[in-house]
Write a protein that holds these residues in place. Structure first.
Motif, PDB file in Angstrom:
ATOM      1  N   ASN A 264       0.805  -1.213   0.000  1.00 47.77           N
ATOM      2  CA  ASN A 264       0.000   0.000   0.000  1.00 47.77           C
ATOM      3  C   ASN A 264       0.847   1.275   0.000  1.00 47.77           C
ATOM      4  O   ASN A 264       1.888   1.331   0.653  1.00 47.77           O
ATOM      5  CB  ASN A 264      -0.886   0.033   1.247  1.00 47.77           C
ATOM      6  N   ALA A 265       0.387   2.271  -0.735  1.00 53.41           N
ATOM      7  CA  ALA A 265       1.017   3.594  -0.706  1.00 53.41           C
ATOM      8  C   ALA A 265       0.000   4.633  -1.166  1.00 53.41           C
ATOM      9  O   ALA A 265      -0.769   4.387  -2.093  1.00 53.41           O
ATOM     10  CB  ALA A 265       2.249   3.633  -1.604  1.00 53.41           C
ATOM     11  N   SER A 266      -0.011   5.772  -0.493  1.00 50.87           N
ATOM     12  CA  SER A 266      -0.945   6.849  -0.832  1.00 50.87           C
ATOM     13  C   SER A 266      -0.180   8.018  -1.421  1.00 50.87           C
ATOM     14  O   SER A 266       1.021   8.192  -1.166  1.00 50.87           O
ATOM     15  CB  SER A 266      -1.709   7.289   0.422  1.00 50.87           C
ATOM     16  N   ASN A 267      -0.894   8.825  -2.189  1.00 49.70           N
ATOM     17  CA  ASN A 267      -0.196   9.927  -2.861  1.00 49.70           C
ATOM     18  C   ASN A 267      -1.097  11.131  -3.076  1.00 49.70           C
ATOM     19  O   ASN A 267      -2.325  11.044  -2.974  1.00 49.70           O
ATOM     20  CB  ASN A 267       0.371   9.458  -4.210  1.00 49.70           C
ATOM     21  N   ILE A 268      -0.440  12.250  -3.353  1.00 48.49           N
ATOM     22  CA  ILE A 268      -1.104  13.441  -3.867  1.00 48.49           C
ATOM     23  C   ILE A 268      -0.908  13.407  -5.377  1.00 48.49           C
ATOM     24  O   ILE A 268       0.230  13.376  -5.853  1.00 48.49           O
ATOM     25  CB  ILE A 268      -0.475  14.724  -3.276  1.00 48.49           C
ATOM     26  N   SER A 269      -2.000  13.357  -6.114  1.00 51.00           N
ATOM     27  CA  SER A 269      -1.926  13.258  -7.578  1.00 51.00           C
ATOM     28  C   SER A 269      -2.025  14.649  -8.201  1.00 51.00           C
ATOM     29  O   SER A 269      -2.952  15.410  -7.909  1.00 51.00           O
ATOM     30  CB  SER A 269      -3.057  12.374  -8.108  1.00 51.00           C
ATOM     31  N   ILE A 270      -1.063  14.941  -9.065  1.00 51.90           N
ATOM     32  CA  ILE A 270      -0.945  16.270  -9.685  1.00 51.90           C
ATOM     33  C   ILE A 270      -1.039  16.128 -11.197  1.00 51.90           C
ATOM     34  O   ILE A 270      -0.484  15.192 -11.773  1.00 51.90           O
ATOM     35  CB  ILE A 270       0.410  16.899  -9.295  1.00 51.90           C
ATOM     36  N   ASN A 271      -1.730  17.060 -11.818  1.00 51.51           N
ATOM     37  CA  ASN A 271      -1.807  17.068 -13.277  1.00 51.51           C
ATOM     38  C   ASN A 271      -0.865  18.147 -13.821  1.00 51.51           C
ATOM     39  O   ASN A 271      -1.172  19.345 -13.767  1.00 51.51           O
ATOM     40  CB  ASN A 271      -3.234  17.330 -13.747  1.00 51.51           C
ATOM     41  N   VAL A 272       0.285  17.713 -14.318  1.00 56.04           N
ATOM     42  CA  VAL A 272       1.291  18.681 -14.786  1.00 56.04           C
ATOM     43  C   VAL A 272       0.942  19.256 -16.158  1.00 56.04           C
ATOM     44  O   VAL A 272       1.659  20.112 -16.669  1.00 56.04           O
ATOM     45  CB  VAL A 272       2.695  18.044 -14.845  1.00 56.04           C
ATOM     46  N   ALA A 390     -10.227  10.054 -16.500  1.00 54.52           N
ATOM     47  CA  ALA A 390     -10.219  10.791 -17.773  1.00 54.52           C
ATOM     48  C   ALA A 390      -9.125  11.856 -17.774  1.00 54.52           C
ATOM     49  O   ALA A 390      -8.953  12.569 -18.753  1.00 54.52           O
ATOM     50  CB  ALA A 390     -11.579  11.442 -18.009  1.00 54.52           C
ATOM     51  N   LYS A 391      -8.385  11.966 -16.642  1.00 57.79           N
ATOM     52  CA  LYS A 391      -7.276  12.914 -16.482  1.00 57.79           C
ATOM     53  C   LYS A 391      -7.757  14.362 -16.574  1.00 57.79           C
ATOM     54  O   LYS A 391      -7.053  15.249 -17.048  1.00 57.79           O
ATOM     55  CB  LYS A 391      -6.172  12.658 -17.533  1.00 57.79           C
ATOM     56  N   ASP A 392      -8.991  14.608 -16.100  1.00 60.57           N
ATOM     57  CA  ASP A 392      -9.553  15.962 -16.156  1.00 60.57           C
ATOM     58  C   ASP A 392      -9.289  16.773 -14.897  1.00 60.57           C
ATOM     59  O   ASP A 392      -9.481  17.991 -14.891  1.00 60.57           O
ATOM     60  CB  ASP A 392     -11.072  15.872 -16.378  1.00 60.57           C
ATOM     61  N   LEU A 393      -8.895  16.107 -13.794  1.00 62.92           N
ATOM     62  CA  LEU A 393      -8.671  16.818 -12.537  1.00 62.92           C
ATOM     63  C   LEU A 393      -7.294  17.476 -12.527  1.00 62.92           C
ATOM     64  O   LEU A 393      -6.376  17.045 -13.238  1.00 62.92           O
ATOM     65  CB  LEU A 393      -8.800  15.858 -11.356  1.00 62.92           C
ATOM     66  N   THR A 394      -7.147  18.490 -11.696  1.00 61.23           N
ATOM     67  CA  THR A 394      -5.856  19.171 -11.537  1.00 61.23           C
ATOM     68  C   THR A 394      -5.120  18.682 -10.297  1.00 61.23           C
ATOM     69  O   THR A 394      -3.897  18.538 -10.302  1.00 61.23           O
ATOM     70  CB  THR A 394      -6.065  20.697 -11.440  1.00 61.23           C
TER      71      THR A 394
END
Length: 500
Positions: A264-272, A390-394
């Motif tokens: 398990n690993a958690s992350n902050i997902s960023i859309n560059v 859909a990779k729409d989030l920032t």
């Protein structure tokens, strides 16, 4: 709150009592009563959650299994071998296997499953099978998998999540299969009421039935987390998933708390691909603003570990050279935002999350980022999956249970088609080459671990993910249930016993 929890528990107990005459097993049968979140999908091809595959393993057997050391071992396939080039692997099935509907589990059935997983429109597994070019059945027992590249990860890849084989006859109606599992696992579903309960009985035709010592499994919908300990203590349940906040209460009640190793690993997902993260300095500001220990303390209650990688620190793919590359430094984060041309409060962003699971984590992220000059608003979207994939989030949050294949975990996070890469098709420079080398290195090679860690290092050049913490899988069980085998990320039912 306590009164409400007790009321829920009482209702559950009454419900179980009311239906006991209709559903309870015969006298002397050993029954495991598991309080759990029931799967939304029972077709492994459609189910996308790593946690749910542990539940599906009751009804389905996989082509291989994972042992205590994280290595692939025989299951439906009793052996396998690669060709000299490493771009073809042949799995040799056990003779006489069959599904719970009586259909033979042969090479043709495995071929049908893998092809369905690659092509079915709503498959959650197609992205995991890009190394598989074609599948051929040679006779009843040999499954020949032709690969698109040299890939020694395949036996690991097919170790549960990706290859829980379904009956081809049942799969002719995928919608029905998704709610009525038909596999060749250690148990067979006898009653399934969505949102309520699932009953299973031991499968006498399971390939390792001699080592299944439980006659019956009853899955009950998880009530309020606060009632789990009471439910175990009073005998309503024998086994349950446990939140970290309930560990001390369970231990105080004399119950067995099991810390099962996991990926398990958690992350902050960023859309560059979206402003302001098109500026690398803004990404670096997030990296330095992240205090991982706060996640460990407030979410895992100290039972987890800080991690800056998609693996826990003790895992073989964890790259020590990359550790603490962006240490917590809020002053540095403020400086980077200023250098990027942003005044405090000027960057206003929605942090979009799926729901309650990420509530505490989102509040921590909001607090830490706002402290260095961001202006973050938390937005809960019940249909979060659609814009995320859909990779729409920032900006968003995610946590995974990992994959049995560490290379597959890397490509899922950093690859151009990675479902967990919010910035896809972006991938860091050098990642593809490093992953290819790791994939083409035999697992028994002395170079394997170094090549795998080099691939992790290359992936961590990505600006799309800021990893935060990992934690083991936590279960609680009564004294009636014997010890769980510490298989990373999985639950194996062989050898497990429950006192009648």
């Amino acid at each position: 709150m306590r009164r409400k929890a007790l009321a829920v528990l009482a209702a559950i107990a009454l419900g179980l009592s009311a239906c006991a005459g209709q559903s309870a097993g015969a006298a002397g049968e050993s029954t495991l009563r598991w309080a759990v979140t029931l799967p939304a999908h029972w077709d492994p091809v459609v189910s996308g959650s790593g946690a749910q595959f542990r539940i599906l393993s009751l009804a389905y057997a996989s082509l291989t299994e994972i042992d205590e050391h994280g290595k692939a071992v025989p299951s439906l396939a009793e052996s396998w071998d690669y060709n000299d080039k490493g771009d073809q692997v042949t799995f040799h099935l056990r003779p006489g296997l069959k599904f719970s509907d009586g259909e033979p589990l042969n090479a043709a059935a495995v071929k049908a499953y893998l092809e369905r997983a690659k092509t079915q429109k709503n498959s959650a597994l197609d992205g995991d099978l890009t190394s598989i070019k074609s599948v051929t059945a040679q006779g009843d027992l040999d499954v020949v998998v032709q690969l698109t590249q040299v890939d020694y990860q395949i036996p690991l890849l097919l170790g549960e999540r990706v290859a829980q084989i379904t009956s081809p006859k049942a799969a002719l109606d995928p919608a029905k299969l998704d709610q009525s599992p038909v596999g060749a696992g250690p148990f067979v579903v006898t009653e399934l009421v969505p949102g309520s309960h699932v009953y299973l009985k031991k499968n006498p035709d399971y390939w390792d039935a001699a080592n299944i010592h439980i006659d019956r499994v009853e899955l009950q919908t998880t009530p309020d987390a606060a009632t789990i300990v009471s439910g175990l203590k009073t005998g309503v349940y024998d086994f349950a998933n446990l939140t970290a906040s309930q560990v001390k209460a369970a231990q105080a009640a004399g119950l067995d708390v099991v810390f099962q190793p996991g990926f398990n690993a958690s992350n902050i997902s960023i859309n560059v691909n979206k402003a302001p993260f098109t500026n690398p300095k803004v990404v670096d500001a997030v990296r330095h603003a992240t205090n991982r220990q706060e996640f460990v303390d407030k979410i895992t209650f100290g039972y987890g570990k800080a991690t800056d990688q998609p693996f826990p620190p003790e895992y073989l793919a964890y790259d020590k050279q990359s550790a603490d590359r962006y240490p917590y430094d809020p002053a540095k984060a403020r400086q980077l935002l200023a250098e990027a041309g942003y005044a405090p409060g000027q960057i206003k962003l929605d942090l979009v999350i799926a729901g309650q699971t990420y509530a505490t984590a989102s509040e921590i992220v909001q607090s830490q980022l706002n402290a260095v000059g961001f202006d973050i608003t938390i937005k809960v979207d019940p249909n979060w999956e659609k814009p995320f994939f859909a990779k729409d989030l920032t900006l968003s949050l995610y946590g995974t249970t990992g994959r049995e294949s560490p290379v597959q975990t890397l490509t899922a996070h950093f690859g151009p088609q990675g479902p967990l890469n919010l910035s896809s098709p972006y991938q860091p420079e050098g990642f593809e080459k490093a992953v290819s080398l790791a994939r083409s290195t035999p697992l028994e090679s002395p170079d394997y671990e170094a090549n795998l860690r080099a691939a992790t290092r290359a992936g961590l050049e990505s600006r799309a993910l800021v990893f935060t913490y990992s934690q083991p899988n936590i279960f609680v069980k009564s004294k009636k249930v014997s010890a769980l085998t510490p298989i990373p990320g999985q639950i194996h039912w062989t050898g497990l016993k429950v006192e009648p």
